[in-house]
Every structure is written in C-alpha cells, then in structure tokens.
Design a protein around this motif. Structure first.
Motif, mmCIF file in Angstrom:
data_model
loop_
_atom_site.group_PDB
_atom_site.id
_atom_site.type_symbol
_atom_site.label_atom_id
_atom_site.label_comp_id
_atom_site.label_asym_id
_atom_site.label_seq_id
_atom_site.Cartn_x
_atom_site.Cartn_y
_atom_site.Cartn_z
ATOM 1 N N THR A 95 3.446 2.722 -9.147
ATOM 2 C CA THR A 95 2.541 2.543 -8.010
ATOM 3 C C THR A 95 1.477 3.642 -7.923
ATOM 4 O OG1 THR A 95 4.125 3.666 -6.559
ATOM 5 C CG2 THR A 95 4.216 1.260 -6.640
ATOM 6 N N LEU A 142 -2.628 3.290 -8.354
ATOM 7 C CA LEU A 142 -3.609 3.665 -7.329
ATOM 8 C C LEU A 142 -4.766 4.452 -7.942
ATOM 9 C CD1 LEU A 142 -2.753 5.075 -3.816
ATOM 10 C CD2 LEU A 142 -4.623 6.027 -5.142
ATOM 11 N N TRP A 143 -4.436 5.479 -8.719
ATOM 12 C CA TRP A 143 -5.482 6.306 -9.323
ATOM 13 C C TRP A 143 -6.302 5.513 -10.339
ATOM 14 C CZ3 TRP A 143 -6.690 10.315 -6.705
ATOM 15 C CH2 TRP A 143 -5.719 11.025 -6.014
ATOM 16 N N ALA A 189 -7.587 2.505 -0.181
ATOM 17 C CA ALA A 189 -6.340 3.219 -0.469
ATOM 18 C C ALA A 189 -5.783 3.874 0.791
ATOM 19 C CB ALA A 189 -6.586 4.262 -1.558
ATOM 20 N N TYR A 246 -2.259 2.334 2.793
ATOM 21 C CA TYR A 246 -1.060 3.121 3.108
ATOM 22 C C TYR A 246 -0.856 3.199 4.619
ATOM 23 C CZ TYR A 246 2.498 6.749 2.610
ATOM 24 O OH TYR A 246 3.682 7.447 2.643
ATOM 25 N N LYS A 297 2.788 2.367 -0.751
ATOM 26 C CA LYS A 297 2.057 2.818 -1.941
ATOM 27 C C LYS A 297 1.459 1.643 -2.711
ATOM 28 C CE LYS A 297 5.354 6.599 -2.114
ATOM 29 N NZ LYS A 297 6.569 7.123 -2.775
ATOM 30 N N ALA A 346 -1.561 0.535 -0.816
ATOM 31 C CA ALA A 346 -2.613 1.530 -1.040
ATOM 32 C C ALA A 346 -3.261 1.323 -2.408
ATOM 33 C CB ALA A 346 -2.030 2.939 -0.929
ATOM 34 N N ALA A 347 -2.431 1.037 -3.417
ATOM 35 C CA ALA A 347 -2.968 0.778 -4.754
ATOM 36 C C ALA A 347 -3.851 -0.468 -4.755
ATOM 37 C CB ALA A 347 -1.820 0.622 -5.751
ATOM 38 N N ALA A 386 -7.103 0.357 -3.359
ATOM 39 C CA ALA A 386 -7.940 1.106 -4.293
ATOM 40 C C ALA A 386 -8.630 0.183 -5.296
ATOM 41 C CB ALA A 386 -7.091 2.139 -5.031
#
Length: 288
Positions: free
Chosen positions: A157, A161-162, A183, A187, A212, A215-216, A219
């Motif tokens: 996860t 996200l990154w 993101a 979350y 998470k 959030a991903a 993103a």
C-alpha cells in the motif's frame, strides 16, 4: 521500440498478454508468501520484546525456497510452472502425489493476462498504460491477500501511494496537486469514519490498511474520484454482506474485508470514472 508497437499493435498485445500471464503467476506467490513473511516478522519481534529465543522455521522470502507441493514437498519443475498451460496439462493435480491444485492459480494468471491485454488496447503505448498496469497488478494482489487474511500489507500500500504521486508529477492521470490532496483526503476520510464508528459502537469497523489503500487510490486518481470510490465500494460491500447473511447464513459479527471492494471501486473509477459520474448526473437530471 515504441515505433514498432505503434506500427504493429499485434506485437504490443502479444507482449502484454504474455507479461500479464507471467506476472499473474508471480502474484500467486506474493499472495501466498507475503502474509507468512509478515507473520514470521511479527513472531521474531515478539520474541525479541519478550527476550525469548527466536525459533523460526525455514527462512521464507518471495524468492526462496523454490516452489513445491505443500502435500508431498515435491519441487515444482520449470515446465510445471508455465502459467495456465501447466495446470491444464497436469489436469489440476500435483505431478508427484496427484493432490488437487487450487483452480485459483490459473484463474489469477489468466485474469491478470487478459486485464493487462485489455489495458493495452484501452490506453495504447503510453505512460498511462504503464501506470494502469502497475496499479492493476497491485490491486489484484491486495484484493486476494485481504480476502484470505484480512490484511493489507504496508509493503504494497505505501509504495503504491508514492508510485501514484510519482506518475502524477507530470499529470499522467491527474495534476499533482489533486493527487496530493487525494492522498491526504483518502486517508483522512476513512480515519474519521473509523474513529466515529469506534466512539459510537466501541468496535473497530475497519483496519488501518483500508486508510492507506484509499490514500493510495487518491494519489492515483485525485481527490475528485474519492466520493465515487467510497460510494461504489460501500454499495457493493453492503450488497455482498447482505447476500452472505441471507443466503450463506454468515453471522453478523463475522468481520468482512473491505479492501477488495475499495480495490474494485478504485479500478472502475480509473477506467470508467468519468462515464459513471456522467451517467449518474444524467439519471438525476443534474448538469454535467
């Protein structure tokens, strides 16, 4: 190379199908081994905390030991590990002890291959294709792991996200500002729901892995897609939950993973999010 794919799209389709089949085989390994690796790590940490000797079994990683039958421990030879084909040739049974092999293995391989192929036809050679393929592979893995163990590993996860933020640095799917806000909001939305539910009922309605994962998805898709993702995942989750209670007589107190529904909703929003939104607005007589 890009010119070759553009001139001969059949090459791109063939390569994507083959790549998807091979990756699907690897995803089966990740789905099975990663939760076991996490449990082994937790066991080691508990032993260290309690100052007890660590009594690990054989070290396990995604690469070692080599694949083998869980019943007779016979190693899986390379020609017995060809995606889909080997399963059909072996008629779904171990070559050594003839124990039954789960049909989920070839299903995951075939599904990953076909979805990867479809994404290639949908996007064509582009950065969007590369991003959509990576996101899809991760969502397939998370769906199966959460379905089996009710875990959404940070090892997937958080890099997801990154990676979403990295792809959107040049606006591959959405502007980077929308991705960062997505993101944060992804979350924050489920974190708020979690604590509100816990304060009202005294129970935990979901895990931090769900925060998470959303959030991903934020993103990758931007904050604008989050209401659609939450609505779709909640709707499908509610319908499935009711069916399990009514038809399968599943107890109301038995927890149900939410990650698979988030993953499915996120993928639908990636591919058809705009179309779904336009259809909903039109059905309610609202301006697009």
């Amino acid at each position: 190379m890009l010119d070759v794919f553009l001139a001969q799209p059949g090459w791109l389709a063939s390569c994507l199908l083959l790549l998807g089949l091979v990756v699907g085989s690897f995803l089966n390994v990740v789905v099975y081994r990663l939760p076991l690796m996490m449990q082994a790590q937790w066991r080691r940490e508990c032993c260290e905390l309690l100052e007890q000797p660590v009594t690990d079994a054989e070290p396990l990683s995604l690469a070692a030991p080599n694949s083998h039958c869980p019943h007779c421990k016979a190693p899986v030879r390379p020609w017995q590990n060809i995606p889909v084909i080997s399963y059909l040739l072996l008629r779904g049974r171990c070559a050594g002890c003839r124990a039954r092999i789960s049909p989920r293995y070839p299903v995951v391989e075939a599904a990953t291959g076909l979805i990867t192929l479809w994404l290639g036809l949908h996007y064509g050679p582009s950065w969007q294709l590369a991003g959509a393929v990576l996101l899809t592979w991760a969502l397939i893995t998370l769906t199966l792991i959460d379905f089996d163990t009710q875990l959404l590993p940070d090892d997937i996860t958080l890099p997801l996200l990154w990676l979403g933020l990295a792809f959107n640095l040049n606006g591959t799917f959405v502007p980077i500002t929308d991705a960062v806000l997505g993101a944060i909001a992804g979350y924050g939305i489920l974190w708020s729901v979690y604590w509100l539910f816990k304060l009202v009922t005294g129970k935990e309605g979901m895990g931090y892995g769900d925060f998470k994962l959303l959030a991903a998805l934020g993103a990758w898709l931007g904050w604008q897609a989050l209401p659609l993702v939450v609505l779709l995942s909640s709707l499908v989750g509610a319908v499935v939950g009711i069916l399990l209670i009514v038809i399968a007589r599943r107890g109301r107190d038995i927890p149900m993973p939410f990650g698979p529904y988030l993953a499915a909703a996120g993928w639908l929003a990636l591919i058809w999010g705009e179309s779904i939104l336009q259809a909903w607005l039109g059905a309610n007589g609202l301006p697009a």
